[in-house]
Design an enzyme around this catalytic site. Structure first.
Site, PDB file in Angstrom:
ATOM      1  CD  GLU A 274      -4.219   8.727   3.695  1.00 52.59           C
ATOM      2  OE1 GLU A 274      -5.437   8.491   3.645  1.00 52.59           O
ATOM      3  OE2 GLU A 274      -3.342   7.867   3.443  1.00 52.59           O
TER       4      GLU A 274
ATOM      5  CG  HIS B 206      -0.106  -3.320  -3.266  1.00 54.56           C
ATOM      6  ND1 HIS B 206      -1.378  -3.659  -2.862  1.00 54.56           N
ATOM      7  CD2 HIS B 206       0.173  -2.141  -2.659  1.00 54.56           C
ATOM      8  CE1 HIS B 206      -1.847  -2.717  -2.058  1.00 54.56           C
ATOM      9  NE2 HIS B 206      -0.933  -1.786  -1.923  1.00 54.56           N
ATOM     10  CG  HIS B 207       4.707  -6.206  -0.036  1.00 55.26           C
ATOM     11  ND1 HIS B 207       6.064  -6.140   0.234  1.00 55.26           N
ATOM     12  CD2 HIS B 207       4.568  -7.108  -1.037  1.00 55.26           C
ATOM     13  CE1 HIS B 207       6.709  -6.981  -0.579  1.00 55.26           C
ATOM     14  NE2 HIS B 207       5.819  -7.573  -1.365  1.00 55.26           N
ATOM     15  CD  GLU B 208      -2.771  -2.004   2.916  1.00 52.93           C
ATOM     16  OE1 GLU B 208      -2.671  -1.076   2.123  1.00 52.93           O
ATOM     17  OE2 GLU B 208      -2.542  -1.875   4.146  1.00 52.93           O
TER      18      GLU B 208
ATOM     19  CG  HIS C  79       0.604   4.445  -0.755  1.00 51.03           C
ATOM     20  ND1 HIS C  79      -0.464   5.050  -1.360  1.00 51.03           N
ATOM     21  CD2 HIS C  79       1.631   4.512  -1.641  1.00 51.03           C
ATOM     22  CE1 HIS C  79      -0.100   5.464  -2.566  1.00 51.03           C
ATOM     23  NE2 HIS C  79       1.165   5.134  -2.767  1.00 51.03           N
ATOM     24  CD  GLU C  80      -2.021   3.849   3.471  1.00 48.27           C
ATOM     25  OE1 GLU C  80      -1.429   2.780   3.289  1.00 48.27           O
ATOM     26  OE2 GLU C  80      -2.627   4.440   2.562  1.00 48.27           O
TER      27      GLU C  80
ATOM     28  CD  GLU D 243      -1.508   7.572   0.364  1.00 51.84           C
ATOM     29  OE1 GLU D 243      -2.522   7.559  -0.324  1.00 51.84           O
ATOM     30  OE2 GLU D 243      -1.398   6.867   1.390  1.00 51.84           O
TER      31      GLU D 243
ATOM     32  CD  GLU E  18      -5.889   6.934  -1.151  1.00 48.95           C
ATOM     33  OE1 GLU E  18      -5.732   5.799  -1.616  1.00 48.95           O
ATOM     34  OE2 GLU E  18      -5.516   7.255  -0.013  1.00 48.95           O
TER      35      GLU E  18
HETATM   36  C1  NOJ Z   1      -4.508   3.030   0.465  1.00 50.97           C
HETATM   37  C2  NOJ Z   1      -3.543   3.457  -0.579  1.00 50.97           C
HETATM   38  O1  NOJ Z   1      -3.314   4.843  -0.551  1.00 50.97           O
HETATM   39  C3  NOJ Z   1      -4.066   3.028  -1.912  1.00 50.97           C
HETATM   40  O2  NOJ Z   1      -3.249   3.514  -2.947  1.00 50.97           O
HETATM   41  C4  NOJ Z   1      -4.156   1.534  -1.930  1.00 50.97           C
HETATM   42  O3  NOJ Z   1      -4.727   1.127  -3.139  1.00 50.97           O
HETATM   43  C5  NOJ Z   1      -5.031   1.021  -0.785  1.00 50.97           C
HETATM   44  N1  NOJ Z   1      -4.611   1.581   0.442  1.00 50.97           N
HETATM   45  C6  NOJ Z   1      -4.983  -0.486  -0.660  1.00 50.97           C
HETATM   46  O4  NOJ Z   1      -3.708  -0.889  -0.274  1.00 50.97           O
HETATM   47 CA    CA Z   2      -3.772   6.269   1.539  1.00 44.74          CA
END
Ligand code: NOJ
Ligand code: CA
Length: 690
Positions: free
Chosen positions: A186, A389-391, A469-470, A488, A494
């Protein structure tokens, strides 16, 4: 096929119409060992071996050097490098001309026409190890990869570094973002002289002094670590730098194996780079067969309010993912024909410090204020689906252990896609081996490349699509795994919520760099044009709409909130109308970092769409509508910057919609404001004129 090396040049140089290849800027002239021209002869690759047995490759286009002789080989952690004392054993050629269909994408049909040259090299003394380098020569560039056969002195390779070089034959201007920095992928793209490149991620784009455009990247990154490029100070040579892993070797592989393809796309101009299909063509065909279960489409989400800090992912008084909030988003989606609703913060695990530690995350357990069964029913009744969503917070082994459960949970609740996330600093991915050993990995190292493969394969078994993402960068694996929908991997919208906003040139940089690599979940459409505390986003309203055509992604977010869209329903109509799946794409004009105009044809109708974006400069661009069907009348619905529109002032909102009748061959003038853009829908009408 084996022949004495002396005969190889004559035997394997494929007929190349057009000017004879010019020897690139080699210090010492080394006879060509083998060469191959592209099908129409534009691009020629030649391989040479010098007196020390070092192999190089070089690339010319229309006889002019693009890549001067450049090194090849490997450094190993536990054995002598493979780089010198090589001799040519054989050179095999092949031709291919086929077409294939993307289940969804920027183009429906993709032609793969190339000539192949595979050179087998062997050490002439010592360990006598063998490698094969396969070049695929297209009319718009080259891909090559190493294959390592299984052999007595090379059953396993621990690769310390790849010795691949890209010696650009001229200086020029380069657009690149730094590798190995804390924020992973990023970073903004910077612009330097080619001879001043530091350590760059790919896609790496350059305009040579002669005007030729070059994009260096890789295709089919499988069970290997990602390639970055380091400039050799004061030269125009770039060398491969593989992403590290937690061990000594950057890549560890049993033979036989092949590396990813190293790709060099070459074009007269910036638009030509985007029109290349080399990367997709160098990936393996679709492994999933019928993928009609995948649901490309737009989505809204319980998201922007968290990014801005008004709501939280964590439970508590400002929790975003409550049943009531999600129902409002479902209602909004249903009212506007938007099929998806992303919900973040729906699950247990967010209440602590999740950035960099996702060990509390449970991907099959909703929070008490998120009524999963009721929301599934509510959404289905309105023909809307939720997006999961899986963070992971970078706790990747913790996620790996839950994969089956997590995707079974999604499948059982009618969730056809999941956005994943890996928010932790570069080099801080937590890996825990079966024996309990803890390690730290890089987002683009071999271990994470293999993790993403596990996620995508597991998700496919449960018929779920992935939007990472990431992530690891896109190398065209969507061809093989169509359920790897998007990702992403760059600075998305963001950043416009936060103080350090994306500058107006950002998207014109991205289009000719990262977006050459494939879809991005950029999340356009912030029509409020404000981030935290009302801070202005450096864009006009019309540019937000144009991004829906400029950016390709089969899952495309309408990222603002329903309340904000309610204030801009005139502009929102374009977001409602624009599709995500295209039969055809043309890049009508553009310069890296300055502007781009893209026309795409809807796959489900005869309508065309156009998006044009500029950087901080106002521009007037004239486009010929020769992509439209001849003999047909179109109604152009034009969404343009209004009088005085300017990203620097409140006039960023100045905006106009107008309708015109147009035909193929007409010219249209697009007036783009500073930081502005224009979006057009060409509604196909009757035939009969012209
Ligand atoms: C970073 C991601 O780019 C974003 O879209 C997401 O909402 C947050 N992380 C939380 O997972
Ligand atoms: Ca991000």
């Amino acid at each position: 096929m084996r022949r004495p090396p002396a005969l190889l040049a004559a035997a394997f140089a494929l007929a190349a119409p057009g000017p004879a290849p010019v020897q690139a800027q080699a210090a010492v002239r080394v006879p060509t060992a083998a060469s191959a021209a592209s099908p129409d002869g534009t691009v020629v690759v030649s391989v040479a071996i010098d007196g020390d047995g070092r192999a190089t490759y070089a690339v010319t286009r229309r006889g002019r050097p693009v890549i001067a002789p450049s090194g090849l080989g490997f450094l190993l952690t536990d054995a002598p490098k493979i780089e010198r004392d090589l001799e040519l054993v054989s050179a095999d050629t092949a031709r291919r001309d086929t077409s294939w269909t993307q289940p969804f994408g920027e183009w429906k049909t993709i032609r793969d026409r190339h000539n192949e040259l595979a050179v087998r090299l062997r050490e002439r003394k010592g360990l006598r190890r063998e490698i094969v380098i396969t070049f695929r020569v297209f009319d718009d560039g080259v891909g090559f990869r190493y294959s390592v056969p299984d052999q007595p002195n090379l059953h396993h390779a621990d690769i310390a570094e790849e010795l691949t070089q890209f010696a650009l034959a001229e200086d020029g201007t380069a657009w690149w973002k730094p590798a190995f920095e804390r924020n992973r992928e990023e970073y903004l793209y910077g612009r330097t002289a080619l001879s001043a490149v530091g350590t760059a991620q790919t896609v790496f784009t350059a305009r040579l002094a002669s005007g030729t455009h070059v994009a260096i990247h890789e295709a089919a990154l499988v069970d290997y670590s990602a390639m970055n490029l380091a400039g050799v100070a004061g030269t125009t040579t770039l060398k491969a730098v593989l992403t590290p892993g937690s061990g000594g070797a950057k890549v560890s592989r049993d033979a036989p194996f092949a590396t990813p393809w190293r790709t060099i796309v070459i074009a007269d101009n910036a638009p030509g780079l985007y029109m290349s299909h080399i990367e997709l063509n160098l990936n393996e065909p679709n492994r999933l067969g019928d993928v009609s279960w995948l649901r490309p489409g737009k989505f809204v989400g319980v998201w922007w309010n968290m990014i801005k800090g008004d709501w939280t992912w964590a439970t508590g008084p400002r929790h975003g993912a409550t049943t009531a909030n999600v129902k409002r988003y479902i209602d909004f989606a249903a009212a506007n024909g938007i099929p998806g609703v992303l919900v973040e913060g729906w699950n247990v695990g967010w209440d602590g410090d999740w950035m960099g530690d996702g060990t509390a995350m449970r991907f099959d357990t909703p929070t008490p204020d998120f009524d999963a069964a009721e929301l599934q029913r509510y959404a289905a009744a309105r023909k809307v689906h939720l997006i999961g969503h899986h963070e992971t917070g970078g706790s990747v082994s913790h996620y790996d252990a839950q994969l089956d459960r997590a995707f079974a949970y999604a499948r059982d609740r009618g969730i056809p896609a999941v956005k994943t996330g890996y928010v932790t600093d570069a080099g801080q991915i937590e890996r825990v081996d079966a024996d309990g050993t803890k390690r730290r990995e890089w987002h683009e190292g071999q271990w994470m490349v293999n993790h993403h493969a596990r996620v995508v394969a597991t998700a496919a078994r449960y018929r779920v699509g992935i939007d990472s993402h990431e992530p690891v960068k896109d190398t065209g694996l969507r061809r093989t795994w169509p359920n790897w929908l998007s990702r992403e991997g760059g600075r998305g919208m963001e950043y416009n919520a936060w103080p350090a906003k994306n500058p107006p040139e950002h998207e014109a940089n991205m289009f000719f760099t990262q977006w050459l690599g494939g879809p991005m979940d950029f999340t356009p459409g912030i029509l409020s044009l404000t981030g935290v505390g009302g801070s202005p986003i450096l864009s006009t309203l019309a540019k937000q709409l144009a991004l829906y055509v400029v950016i390709y992604s089969p899952v495309q977010m309408a990222a603002d909130t329903p309340e904000n869209y309610a204030k801009h329903m005139d502009a929102f109509r374009f977001i409602r109308d624009v599709p995500v799946d295209w039969a055809d794409t043309r890049v009508l004009n553009g310069e890296v970092g300055d502007y781009a105009t893209v026309a795409r044809k809807d796959r489900a109708s005869d309508d065309w769409y156009l998006g044009s974006i500029t950087d901080e400069k106002a521009r007037t661009l004239t486009v010929k509508l020769d992509f439209l069907d001849r003999g047909r009348t179109y109604t152009a619905q034009v969404y343009r910057d209004g009088a005085g529109a300017d990203y620097r002032t409140d006039a960023r909102r100045a905006f106009a919609v107008e309708t015109r009748t147009v035909h193929a061959g007409d010219a249209m003038t697009l007036a783009l404001a500073p930081g502005g853009g224009q979006a057009i829908r060409f509604v196909a009408g009757g035939r009969g004129r012209r």
